[in-house]
Design an enzyme around this catalytic site. Structure first.
Site, mmCIF file in Angstrom:
data_model
loop_
_atom_site.group_PDB
_atom_site.id
_atom_site.type_symbol
_atom_site.label_atom_id
_atom_site.label_comp_id
_atom_site.label_asym_id
_atom_site.label_seq_id
_atom_site.Cartn_x
_atom_site.Cartn_y
_atom_site.Cartn_z
ATOM 1 N N CYS A 1 -35.430 -18.616 7.459
ATOM 2 C CA CYS A 1 -34.579 -19.771 7.158
ATOM 3 C C CYS A 1 -35.283 -21.073 7.505
ATOM 4 O O CYS A 1 -35.125 -22.076 6.813
ATOM 5 C CB CYS A 1 -33.272 -19.665 7.938
ATOM 6 S SG CYS A 1 -32.219 -18.300 7.438
ATOM 7 N N CYS B 1 -49.378 -25.422 7.111
ATOM 8 C CA CYS B 1 -47.975 -25.121 6.829
ATOM 9 C C CYS B 1 -47.136 -25.718 7.952
ATOM 10 O O CYS B 1 -47.534 -26.713 8.563
ATOM 11 C CB CYS B 1 -47.758 -23.612 6.679
ATOM 12 S SG CYS B 1 -48.121 -22.673 8.180
#
Length: 394
Positions: free
Chosen positions: A203, A352
């Site tokens: 998530c 990232c």
């Protein structure tokens, strides 16, 4: 589905002593349901339920377990509350940010029902801790967000003969089921093999509609109550799927695969899920200070001395990105569709959120023959932390 799973399972928990007048009043809306009654409420009072994670799913699960009168609730978590959690992790509030999720959750449950016994387990669940921990509980509820923990929960529950309720959420979609090796299929019957590392996002990486956690979490508690009291037909042998974007529910049947080898021991689940295979060599990494130096000597954005590649999702990139970076998402790298866009004759720096996906991207590109690559240690989070510190210094 086997006929045995179409009938109610026996109650999981023996009833406690008679309810006090205060308890009878508090849980009166349960007690007047004929299928639950005083006997079912006494079973809930005597139940010991362990919840894995006090996050998106754990939050509504914990609140509804306490509200339902479950007598002993254990919580496993070792994380801190972050402001970005509050969008979905409703057991925490602004005053909890920066503090322990365990402390925050325990405080909320105590305020909801002081009679509930809350056990806090501030640890990283792994093969060395799971069996001893699970042994003290009647039922496990898995609200974790990674495959390694899900397989660990499944195998530990199977070895101990215990049932567990599983749920997951991602963006607009949620899933919930019950697994119990003694009576039916397990998580390994649904997912015999772990997906490739990086094939699915958490998530925190892919996003989730906040209220979806409430929908799935409530369903998980409903299954827990049915298991404890022996009321109704559980989701054992079935997976319920909810698409909140289109407001649709679907059901999948899961059958026990007799060809799967029986679970006899706990293993290295990070290795099983491919997480441990992500390159960890410092030779593959570049630190924030080194990247800053490269950017300062880069000159105009677009100079060809190296390429800075963001492998996150579009929404993450739009929210915050390192200046001069180009977005090429991890899934496009893994699929191979962008290989023609990535030069082999200059250096590539990948990043990232925290370093996991960029390491996966690096490994994938290396398998395709790329050699001039590094990825940012700590990802954009480390970049933000260090650059903010540098601003305060000058």
């Amino acid at each position: 589905m086997n006929a045995r799973n179409a009938t109610p399972l026996p109650p999981l928990v023996e009833p406690a002593a008679e309810l006090t007048p205060a308890e009878a009043e508090r849980y009166s809306r349960h007690v007047i349901i004929p299928e639950i009654g005083s006997l079912g409420q006494r079973r809930l009072k005597n139940a010991r339920v362990l919840v894995i994670g006090a996050g998106g799913l754990g939050s509504p699960v914990l609140l509804y377990l306490a509200a339902a009168g479950v007598g002993t609730i254990g919580i496993v978590d070792d994380d801190l509350v972050d402001a970005s959690n509050l969008q979905r992790q409703i057991i925490h509030d602004v005053s909890s940010v920066g503090g322990s999720k365990l402390a925050s959750a325990a405080r909320a449950l105590g305020e909801l029902d002081p009679a509930v016994t809350v056990r806090c387990h501030e640890l990283r669940l792994d093969s060395s801790t799971a069996l001893a921990l699970f042994a003290d509980y009647d039922l496990i509820i898995d609200g974790s967000d990674n495959f390694a923990t899900r397989y660990l929960v499944n195998d530990a529950a199977a070895l101990l003969g215990k049932p567990y309720v599983w749920g997951s959420v991602y963006r607009f979609e949620g899933q919930v089921s019950v697994f119990w090796e003694r009576h039916g299929p397990t998580y390994r019957d649904l997912f015999p093999e772990a997906p490739p590392a990086g094939a699915s996002l958490s998530c925190g990486e892919g996003g989730v509609l906040g209220m979806l956690c409430g929908v799935i979490g409530s369903m998980m508690v409903a299954e827990a109550v049915k298991l404890i009291t022996g009321v109704g037909r559980t989701l054992l042998g079935r997976v319920l799927l909810f698409d909140s974007q289109n407001a649709t529910w679907r059901e999948l049947t899961v059958r026990k695969d007799e060809s799967i080898a029986p679970i006899t021991e706990l293993i290295d689940y990070e290795l099983f899920c491919g997480v441990a295979a992500v390159p960890a060599s410092t030779d593959d990494e570049i630190g924030v200070h080194e990247l800053v130096a490269l950017l300062l000597t880069r000159g105009e954005i677009g100079d060809a001395n190296f390429e800075l590649i963001d492998v996150r999702e579009r929404g993450e990139h739009d929210l915050v990105a390192i200046p001069g970076s180009r977005l090429i998402t991890l899934d496009r790298i893994v699929s191979g569709e962008v290989l023609s866009e990535l030069p082999r004759d200059r250096d590539l720096v990948l990043y990232c959120k925290a370093g996991t996906r960029s390491a996966i991207a690096l490994a994938e590109l290396r398998s395709q023959g790329y050699t001039r690559m590094k990825h940012l240690s700590g990802g954009v989070l480390a970049w933000l932390h260090e650059t903010e510190s540098m601003r305060h210094q000058y």
